[in-house]
Design a protein around this motif. Sequence first.
Motif, short mmCIF file in Angstrom:
data_model
loop_
_atom_site.label_atom_id
_atom_site.label_comp_id
_atom_site.label_asym_id
_atom_site.label_seq_id
_atom_site.Cartn_x
_atom_site.Cartn_y
_atom_site.Cartn_z
N THR A 48 0.85 -1.19 0.00
CA THR A 48 0.00 0.00 0.00
C THR A 48 0.88 1.23 0.00
O THR A 48 1.76 1.38 0.86
N ALA A 49 0.64 2.12 -0.96
CA ALA A 49 1.37 3.38 -1.05
C ALA A 49 0.42 4.51 -0.73
O ALA A 49 -0.54 4.76 -1.47
N GLY A 50 0.66 5.19 0.39
CA GLY A 50 -0.18 6.30 0.77
C GLY A 50 0.08 7.53 -0.09
O GLY A 50 1.19 7.74 -0.59
N ILE A 51 -0.95 8.34 -0.28
CA ILE A 51 -0.88 9.52 -1.15
C ILE A 51 -1.01 10.77 -0.30
O ILE A 51 -2.04 10.99 0.35
N GLY A 52 0.03 11.59 -0.30
CA GLY A 52 -0.03 12.84 0.45
C GLY A 52 -0.75 13.94 -0.30
O GLY A 52 -1.50 14.72 0.28
N ARG A 53 -0.51 14.02 -1.61
CA ARG A 53 -1.09 15.11 -2.38
C ARG A 53 -1.98 14.58 -3.51
O ARG A 53 -3.18 14.76 -3.49
N GLU A 54 -1.37 13.93 -4.52
CA GLU A 54 -2.18 13.51 -5.66
C GLU A 54 -1.74 12.15 -6.17
O GLU A 54 -0.57 11.74 -6.01
N VAL A 55 -2.66 11.49 -6.85
CA VAL A 55 -2.34 10.32 -7.67
C VAL A 55 -2.60 10.71 -9.11
O VAL A 55 -3.61 11.36 -9.42
N ILE A 56 -1.66 10.37 -9.99
CA ILE A 56 -1.79 10.69 -11.41
C ILE A 56 -1.83 9.37 -12.17
O ILE A 56 -0.88 8.58 -12.13
N LEU A 57 -2.93 9.13 -12.84
CA LEU A 57 -3.18 7.86 -13.51
C LEU A 57 -2.76 7.98 -14.97
O LEU A 57 -3.34 8.77 -15.73
N CYS A 58 -1.73 7.21 -15.35
CA CYS A 58 -1.14 7.29 -16.69
C CYS A 58 -1.02 5.90 -17.31
O CYS A 58 -0.03 5.59 -17.97
N ALA A 59 -2.03 5.07 -17.11
CA ALA A 59 -1.93 3.67 -17.52
C ALA A 59 -2.38 3.42 -18.94
O ALA A 59 -2.28 2.29 -19.43
N GLY A 60 -2.88 4.44 -19.63
CA GLY A 60 -3.28 4.27 -21.02
C GLY A 60 -4.77 4.10 -21.18
O GLY A 60 -5.51 3.80 -20.23
N ALA A 61 -5.25 4.27 -22.41
CA ALA A 61 -6.69 4.33 -22.67
C ALA A 61 -7.41 3.01 -22.46
O ALA A 61 -8.64 2.99 -22.34
N LEU A 62 -6.66 1.90 -22.40
CA LEU A 62 -7.30 0.60 -22.14
C LEU A 62 -7.21 0.21 -20.67
O LEU A 62 -8.11 -0.45 -20.15
N GLU A 63 -6.15 0.63 -19.99
CA GLU A 63 -5.96 0.23 -18.59
C GLU A 63 -6.47 1.27 -17.60
O GLU A 63 -6.92 0.91 -16.50
N ARG B 40 -8.30 20.63 -16.48
CA ARG B 40 -7.00 20.56 -15.80
C ARG B 40 -6.65 19.11 -15.47
O ARG B 40 -5.79 18.84 -14.64
N LEU B 41 -7.34 18.19 -16.15
CA LEU B 41 -7.07 16.75 -16.08
C LEU B 41 -7.44 16.13 -14.74
O LEU B 41 -7.01 15.02 -14.43
N ARG B 42 -8.28 16.81 -13.95
CA ARG B 42 -8.73 16.28 -12.67
C ARG B 42 -10.00 15.45 -12.89
O ARG B 42 -10.92 15.89 -13.60
N LEU B 43 -10.05 14.29 -12.26
CA LEU B 43 -11.25 13.48 -12.32
C LEU B 43 -12.36 14.20 -11.56
O LEU B 43 -12.21 14.50 -10.37
N ARG B 44 -13.45 14.48 -12.23
CA ARG B 44 -14.54 15.20 -11.59
C ARG B 44 -15.10 14.38 -10.42
O ARG B 44 -15.37 13.19 -10.55
N GLY B 45 -15.24 15.05 -9.28
CA GLY B 45 -15.76 14.38 -8.10
C GLY B 45 -14.70 13.85 -7.17
O GLY B 45 -15.01 13.39 -6.07
N VAL B 46 -13.43 13.89 -7.60
CA VAL B 46 -12.31 13.44 -6.76
C VAL B 46 -11.32 14.60 -6.70
O VAL B 46 -10.81 15.04 -7.73
N PRO B 47 -11.01 15.12 -5.52
CA PRO B 47 -10.19 16.34 -5.46
C PRO B 47 -8.72 16.16 -5.77
O PRO B 47 -8.03 17.15 -6.04
N ASN B 48 -8.21 14.92 -5.75
CA ASN B 48 -6.75 14.76 -5.89
C ASN B 48 -6.36 13.60 -6.80
O ASN B 48 -5.38 12.91 -6.56
N LEU B 49 -7.13 13.39 -7.88
CA LEU B 49 -6.80 12.36 -8.85
C LEU B 49 -6.83 12.99 -10.24
O LEU B 49 -7.86 13.54 -10.65
N ARG B 50 -5.71 12.93 -10.92
CA ARG B 50 -5.64 13.38 -12.31
C ARG B 50 -5.42 12.19 -13.23
O ARG B 50 -4.86 11.17 -12.82
N ILE B 51 -5.81 12.39 -14.48
CA ILE B 51 -5.56 11.40 -15.51
C ILE B 51 -4.72 12.07 -16.59
O ILE B 51 -5.06 13.17 -17.06
N ALA B 52 -3.63 11.44 -16.97
CA ALA B 52 -2.71 12.04 -17.94
C ALA B 52 -2.22 10.96 -18.89
O ALA B 52 -1.15 10.39 -18.72
#
Length: 533
Positions: free
Chosen positions: A230-245, A489-501
Motif C-alpha cells: 500500500t502506497a499512501g498519497i499525500g497530495r495527488e495520484v496521477i493515472l497514466c496507464a493508457g486508454a485501455l488500462e 486541468r485533467l482532474r477526475l470530476r468528483g475526486v479532489p486529488n486524482l488526475r488522468i494524464a
Amino acid sequence: MTGSEHYDYVVIGGGSAGCVVAGRLTEEGTGSVLLLECGESGHEHPEVLSADGFKLAFANDATMWDRLSETQPHAGKRKIYAGTGTGLGGSGSVNGMVYTRGDRRDFAQWPAGWHWDDVAPSFDALEQRLEVSHRGPTDFTSAALAAAEKVGFARKDGLNDGDLCGFMGYNDMNFRGEQRRSSYTAYLFGREAKLERLTIRTNARAQRILFDNERRAIAVEYERDGELHTAGIGREVILCAGALETPKLLMLSGVGPREELARFDIPTVLEAPAVGANLQDHPSVCVFYRGNKPVDFHYPQVYGFDRMNPQLDLPEGQADTCFVLMSLGSVVKYTLRRMVPVMALPGGLYRSRFLRGALRALVELAFKLPYLTRFTQQVYGLVVILGKPVSRGRVRLRSRDVRDTAAIDLAYYADPTDMETLVAGVRHAARMAEQESLRDWGNQLLSKAVASDDRETLEKWVRAATITVFHFSGTCSTGETDDAPVDTRLRLRGVPNLRIADASVMPVVPVSALNAPSMMIGYRAAQFILDGE
C-alpha cells in the motif's frame, strides 16, 4: 499485506506520459514521487533504448502486453490484436518513433485551454528535450514522394506546423543517432542520481485506488513479487496507464458506470457513466506491392495526410486519412513472431511458453528460406489509416480480477461513414502506386481486391485486412461540461486529488500518431500540478 509506504505523489503507469509526469515533478522538487510500472525496467531490454530496436521490442513478450478485442462484427467478425507496450516508456519504447503533433484543427475539437496555441509551448519544450528530427531520403522514398506529388500531395518535411492536409514528406521522429529518444530515455534513464526523491517500482501492478469517505484518493494498492503493498498519497495520484488500462483500474476502484460496477459487486465510490466510453482508434489497411529490387528504407519515416471524405462533419482543411510508407522486409519476421502465437493459440494455450516458442521457431525457420527473404525484401506497403473515425467503442470489465484484460470493443466501422472514408483512401493509395516513379521501381499489386471495380469486393477485403495502429484513446475524456469525466486541468470530476494524464483524456482522436500528444498531456499535467491548478 506489507507495511505502508507514503509519498506526496503516486504516478500509475510509466509509459509515454507517466515518465514525463514523474520526471518533471521530481526535477522541480515538488515532493516525493512513486512511479508504479507493471512491466520491467528498460535497461533489462536494450532494444527499447535503440533506434533500430522497435521490431525486436515488438516481438519480445517482456515489452508487449498482448490483448485481443471483442469480436468485431464489421471487421470480418475477427478479434483484433490490441496489444500495447509495457515496461518503462510503455508504447513509446516499442513504437516506430513517429513524432507528429497533429493538426491544429484536431485541437480545435478539444475544449478551451487545449487548442493549438495552448498546447504548442508544451510541444516546444518536449522537442527541446527529445531532440526530434527527420530521417534523410532513400531511393525508394524519393520515388514514392515523386508519385505522391503526381496525385496531388504537396511536399513538406517535419509535419509539425499544425497544417497537415494535402501534404506528404519526411515526418519527425524521436531518435538521436542510434538511440531512441522516448520519454523514458529523455526524462528518467540514467538520471536516477539526480532524481533523489523519485522511487521507481517496476513489476508492480496497481490493484486499485483507495478513497476516504470524502472521495479523496488516500492510497494505491499494488502487487509486486507476489506481495500486496500500500502506497499512501499525500497530495495527488496521477493515472497514466493508457486508454485501455486507466478506465479498467478506475472501475476496479469503484469509479465508473454504476451498472458496470454492480455486475461484479464492486461498491460504487463515484458514479461516472462516461468512464470507459468514447473509445477511439485508428483502423488501417496496408496495400502491398512488390518491386523489382530490395526496398531501401527501414523506418516509418514518410507520412502524408489528406481529406478523403468531403461529407464528414469536419472543417475545411482537416485531413481525415493518413498515408504511411512501409518496408515489409524490415519488420515482417518480427511481426509474425508476435502475431502467429496470438492468433493461432487460444487463451489457455497461449500461456504455454513451449507452444509460443515452437510457433516462433517455425517463423524463424521459414525465414531461413532464401526465396522468402528475397521476396519480402522487395515488398513495400502503402498503409492507409482512418484518421478521424466516427465510430465509438467501449472498454468494460471482464471480471474484478486486475489480471484479466478488459473487454475492448473497438467498434470498427460501426458507423458506415468510416468505411466510405477508408475505401476512398485505399483508392487514392492505389493511384499513387500507378505513377511513373513507382512503376519504374516496380509496383506488382499483391492485394488483388484493391484493383477490383466491384465495391463489395473491395469492402470485404478492407474488413478482412483491417488492423490497429495502436492509437487507443478517449475513454476518460476531458471536457468543459459535467458529462465529461475529466475537467480541463485533467482532474477526475468528483475526486479532489486524482488526475488522468494519458491518451484516455483525448476527447477526439487526432489524425496523427498519438505518442507526441500523449507526452504533451503528461507535460501539461505536471505543469498544472506545479502551478497549483
